[in-house]
Design an enzyme around this catalytic site. Structure first.
Site, mmCIF file in Angstrom:
data_model
loop_
_atom_site.group_PDB
_atom_site.id
_atom_site.type_symbol
_atom_site.label_atom_id
_atom_site.label_comp_id
_atom_site.label_asym_id
_atom_site.label_seq_id
_atom_site.Cartn_x
_atom_site.Cartn_y
_atom_site.Cartn_z
ATOM 1 N N SER A 131 7.803 9.076 16.758
ATOM 2 C CA SER A 131 8.334 7.892 16.066
ATOM 3 C C SER A 131 7.928 7.838 14.599
ATOM 4 O O SER A 131 6.844 8.283 14.224
ATOM 5 C CB SER A 131 7.825 6.609 16.747
ATOM 6 O OG SER A 131 8.177 6.610 18.096
ATOM 7 N N ILE A 162 1.556 6.033 16.883
ATOM 8 C CA ILE A 162 1.132 7.227 17.614
ATOM 9 C C ILE A 162 -0.110 6.919 18.450
ATOM 10 O O ILE A 162 -1.203 6.701 17.925
ATOM 11 C CB ILE A 162 0.882 8.418 16.641
ATOM 12 C CG1 ILE A 162 2.135 8.629 15.766
ATOM 13 C CG2 ILE A 162 0.519 9.675 17.427
ATOM 14 C CD1 ILE A 162 3.462 8.731 16.529
ATOM 15 N N ASP A 243 11.975 13.348 29.799
ATOM 16 C CA ASP A 243 12.544 13.414 31.151
ATOM 17 C C ASP A 243 11.430 13.484 32.200
ATOM 18 O O ASP A 243 11.525 12.886 33.269
ATOM 19 C CB ASP A 243 13.385 14.697 31.280
ATOM 20 C CG ASP A 243 14.844 14.395 31.522
ATOM 21 O OD1 ASP A 243 15.286 13.275 31.181
ATOM 22 O OD2 ASP A 243 15.545 15.288 32.031
ATOM 23 N N GLU A 367 8.609 5.058 24.737
ATOM 24 C CA GLU A 367 9.320 6.143 25.438
ATOM 25 C C GLU A 367 10.752 5.725 25.784
ATOM 26 O O GLU A 367 11.259 6.011 26.861
ATOM 27 C CB GLU A 367 8.527 6.609 26.664
ATOM 28 C CG GLU A 367 7.270 7.340 26.239
ATOM 29 C CD GLU A 367 6.529 8.012 27.362
ATOM 30 O OE1 GLU A 367 7.177 8.639 28.208
ATOM 31 O OE2 GLU A 367 5.296 7.912 27.363
HETATM 32 C C1 LIG Z 1 2.101 0.466 22.334
HETATM 33 C C2 LIG Z 1 3.025 1.508 21.800
HETATM 34 C C3 LIG Z 1 2.694 2.857 21.924
HETATM 35 C C4 LIG Z 1 3.536 3.843 21.395
HETATM 36 N N1 LIG Z 1 3.165 5.171 21.478
HETATM 37 C C5 LIG Z 1 3.950 6.106 20.871
HETATM 38 C C6 LIG Z 1 3.534 7.479 20.846
HETATM 39 O O1 LIG Z 1 2.482 7.856 21.389
HETATM 40 N N2 LIG Z 1 4.324 8.385 20.190
HETATM 41 C C7 LIG Z 1 5.487 8.016 19.578
HETATM 42 O O2 LIG Z 1 6.135 8.886 19.021
HETATM 43 N N3 LIG Z 1 5.908 6.729 19.595
HETATM 44 C C8 LIG Z 1 5.170 5.771 20.222
HETATM 45 N N4 LIG Z 1 5.567 4.453 20.220
HETATM 46 C C9 LIG Z 1 6.794 4.089 19.514
HETATM 47 C C10 LIG Z 1 7.911 3.670 20.434
HETATM 48 O O3 LIG Z 1 8.438 4.769 21.098
HETATM 49 C C11 LIG Z 1 8.924 2.892 19.590
HETATM 50 O O4 LIG Z 1 8.310 1.658 19.245
HETATM 51 C C12 LIG Z 1 10.213 2.665 20.331
HETATM 52 O O5 LIG Z 1 10.931 3.861 20.463
HETATM 53 C C13 LIG Z 1 11.093 1.630 19.619
HETATM 54 O O6 LIG Z 1 11.231 1.969 18.272
HETATM 55 P P1 LIG Z 1 10.996 0.859 17.131
HETATM 56 O O7 LIG Z 1 9.692 0.209 17.388
HETATM 57 O O8 LIG Z 1 11.208 1.516 15.828
HETATM 58 O O9 LIG Z 1 12.089 -0.222 17.403
HETATM 59 P P2 LIG Z 1 13.646 -0.127 16.983
HETATM 60 O O10 LIG Z 1 14.134 1.255 17.090
HETATM 61 O O11 LIG Z 1 13.797 -0.850 15.699
HETATM 62 O O12 LIG Z 1 14.307 -0.969 18.141
HETATM 63 C C14 LIG Z 1 14.034 -2.386 18.273
HETATM 64 C C15 LIG Z 1 14.714 -2.879 19.514
HETATM 65 O O13 LIG Z 1 16.104 -2.726 19.386
HETATM 66 C C16 LIG Z 1 16.688 -2.524 20.653
HETATM 67 N N5 LIG Z 1 17.537 -1.332 20.581
HETATM 68 C C17 LIG Z 1 17.199 -0.124 20.105
HETATM 69 N N6 LIG Z 1 18.230 0.727 20.189
HETATM 70 C C18 LIG Z 1 19.259 0.027 20.711
HETATM 71 C C19 LIG Z 1 20.609 0.339 21.027
HETATM 72 N N7 LIG Z 1 21.103 1.574 20.803
HETATM 73 N N8 LIG Z 1 21.390 -0.637 21.536
HETATM 74 C C20 LIG Z 1 20.894 -1.869 21.765
HETATM 75 N N9 LIG Z 1 19.629 -2.235 21.477
HETATM 76 C C21 LIG Z 1 18.813 -1.298 20.961
HETATM 77 C C22 LIG Z 1 15.537 -2.357 21.646
HETATM 78 O O14 LIG Z 1 15.346 -3.577 22.361
HETATM 79 C C23 LIG Z 1 14.366 -2.115 20.769
HETATM 80 O O15 LIG Z 1 13.155 -2.572 21.356
HETATM 81 C C24 LIG Z 1 4.741 3.473 20.764
HETATM 82 C C25 LIG Z 1 5.080 2.099 20.664
HETATM 83 C C26 LIG Z 1 4.234 1.137 21.166
HETATM 84 C C27 LIG Z 1 4.631 -0.314 21.024
#
Ligand SMILES: Cc1cc2nc3c(=O)[nH]c(=O)nc-3n(C[C@H](O)[C@H](O)[C@H](O)COP(=O)(O)OP(=O)(O)OC[C@H]3O[C@@H](n4cnc5c(N)ncnc54)[C@H](O)[C@@H]3O)c2cc1C
Length: 385
Positions: A131, A162, A243, A367
């Site tokens: 991310s 991360i 997956d 995830e």
């Molecule tokens: C506690 C925690 C641990 C994490 N650990 C890791 C890690 O170890 N490694 C890593 O790489 N990442 C990690 N992440 C990141 C995580 O994977 C992202 O927060 C997640 O993918 C959402 O991305 P974003 O926060 O940028 O939200 P955004 O991408 O801005 O999305 C916000 C919201 O929009 C909605 N949304 C998104 N896409 C769509 C769609 N196509 N259609 C409709 N609604 C949608 C969803 O409800 C989403 O929650 C972690 C996050 C948290 C909170």
């Protein structure tokens, strides 16, 4: 004692039942009152303990055995059991798997030997860095750049959210190498935490604390041999890792939900209301029935996905997405009911159900957020898969 009748289901072999029983015994003595006050230290200690107990040997393939495979049912049983006992123990185990998943699935023999030998013994901590501030759900548009310079790749950009950021010894980093547009131009790299140019820009705090950071890459140089798989294969590698690990997130949610049900049954049978045990109130029985039903339905989806992957399916995107979406969503509902059954004690800081209430929330975001899982399921169904 949590319901373990699911272990009789045909998804499992005797080795899974033996694993569940052995881990239950270990967790009952080793995970009582884990001190979470310093999450960095707690995670380091838990990884060391899990390594000593031999449990981390399930988190990655055996580098000395070319036939070794990740067994998703074992991963799920371990995560479900650990989550039921202690959320941070589950986190510590999960990150050793997720952080090295790309190596287990696509690493060379040399890469596996260098890192997995240590992570499987709890001697090194790993992290998965996908991310970025502008691309969480929209992974295909990540910006962190990796450019060739002689025998090296030079990484510039940021990663955020991360897990294990700040305490990991090694990061799997996904970067834009530009072989094609969007998802076609991403590659995966193995980057040691002490690589020059890699630093922790910010530590992040969340409602259920665990080590989490924003990372900065400034002219961070790694040898060309640090690439995992082929140039441009990074997106496929990330999705293949997810997956395998998405059903395990669902399994962790299941573990939290089972603990919430156990706590609720114990509360309802021990507390008197209106002159009789709470458990005799039919509205409470209704909650308990809903909770048990959600848990069994989630378990069926989790172990279907895990069994399918272990049976040789190349991809299980639909089943993994269904398991994650349903299990994390229903666990939220089960835990909410548990808080209700506990009354004031349910929202009291430090109570078990209060802790579960905070711990479950992020699982519907990371995830792949729940909305993204719905899109995956719908696309697969429309495509006739
Ligand atoms: C506690 C925690 C641990 C994490 N650990 C890791 C890690 O170890 N490694 C890593 O790489 N990442 C990690 N992440 C990141 C995580 O994977 C992202 O927060 C997640 O993918 C959402 O991305 P974003 O926060 O940028 O939200 P955004 O991408 O801005 O999305 C916000 C919201 O929009 C909605 N949304 C998104 N896409 C769509 C769609 N196509 N259609 C409709 N609604 C949608 C969803 O409800 C989403 O929650 C972690 C996050 C948290 C909170």
């Amino acid at each position: 004692m949590a319901d373990r009748s699911f272990l009789a289901w045909p998804f499992f072999e005797d080795r899974h039942r033996a694993l569940a029983e052995a881990l239950e015994g270990w967790a009952s003595t080793n995970l009582v009152h884990v001190d979470h006050s310093d999450v960095d230290q707690a995670c380091r200690d838990l990884v060391a303990k899990l390594g000593e107990g031999g449990w981390l040997s399930h988190s990655a393939v055996d580098p000395d055995n070319a036939d070794s495979k990740l067994d998703v049912r074992s991963l799920c049983i371990i995560r479900e059991t650990l989550a039921r006992h202690d959320g941070l123990a589950d986190f510590a185990f999960a990150m050793q798997g997720l952080g090295t998943g790309a190596l287990s699935l696509f690493g060379t023999a040399g890469q596996k030997r260098e890192w997995l030998t240590r992570t499987r013994r709890g001697k090194a901590l790993s992290a998965f860095a996908l991310s970025e501030p502008k691309s969480g759900s929209d992974v295909a548009h990540l910006d962190l750049a990796a450019t060739v310079d002689g025998d090296s790749y030079v990484l510039n950009g940021e990663k955020t959210w991360i897990s294990n950021g700040g305490i990991a010894d090694v990061y799997t980093v996904f970067a834009r190498t530009g072989e094609g547009p969007g998802a076609k131009g991403i590659s995966a790299f193995i980057v040691p935490a002490d690589a020059p140019g890699l630093s922790v820009a910010e530590r992040l705090e969340v409602i259920a604390p665990h080590p989490l950071a924003r990372l900065s890459f400034e002219n961070c140089r790694v040898p060309r041999t640090a690439m995992i798989g082929a140039p441009g294969q990074g997106f496929r590698i990330a999705m293949s890792v997810l997956d395998v690990f998405r059903p395990t997130v669902a399994a962790a949610a299941l573990g939290f939900a089972r603990r919430a049900l156990d706590e609720s049954v114990s509360r309802a049978t021990s507390r008197e209301l209106f002159g009789a045990p709470m458990a005799e109130l039919q509205m409470v029985q209704g909650h308990i029935a809903d909770m048990a039903l959600d848990i069994d339905a989630a378990a069926l989806l989790v172990y279907r996905a895990a069994w399918l992957k272990d049976s040789g399916a190349a991809r299980i995107s639909r089943e993994a997405a269904m398991a994650k979406l349903f299990s994390t969503d229903r666990a939220q509902s089960v835990i909410d009911k548990a808080v209700q059954i506990h009354g004031g004690d349910g929202v009291r800081k430090g109570s078990i159900v209060e802790r579960l209430y905070r711990e479950i929330r992020a699982l519907r975001i990371y995830e792949g957020a729940s909305d993204v899982q719905k899109i995956i399921i719908a696309r697969q169904v429309i495509a006739g898969n």
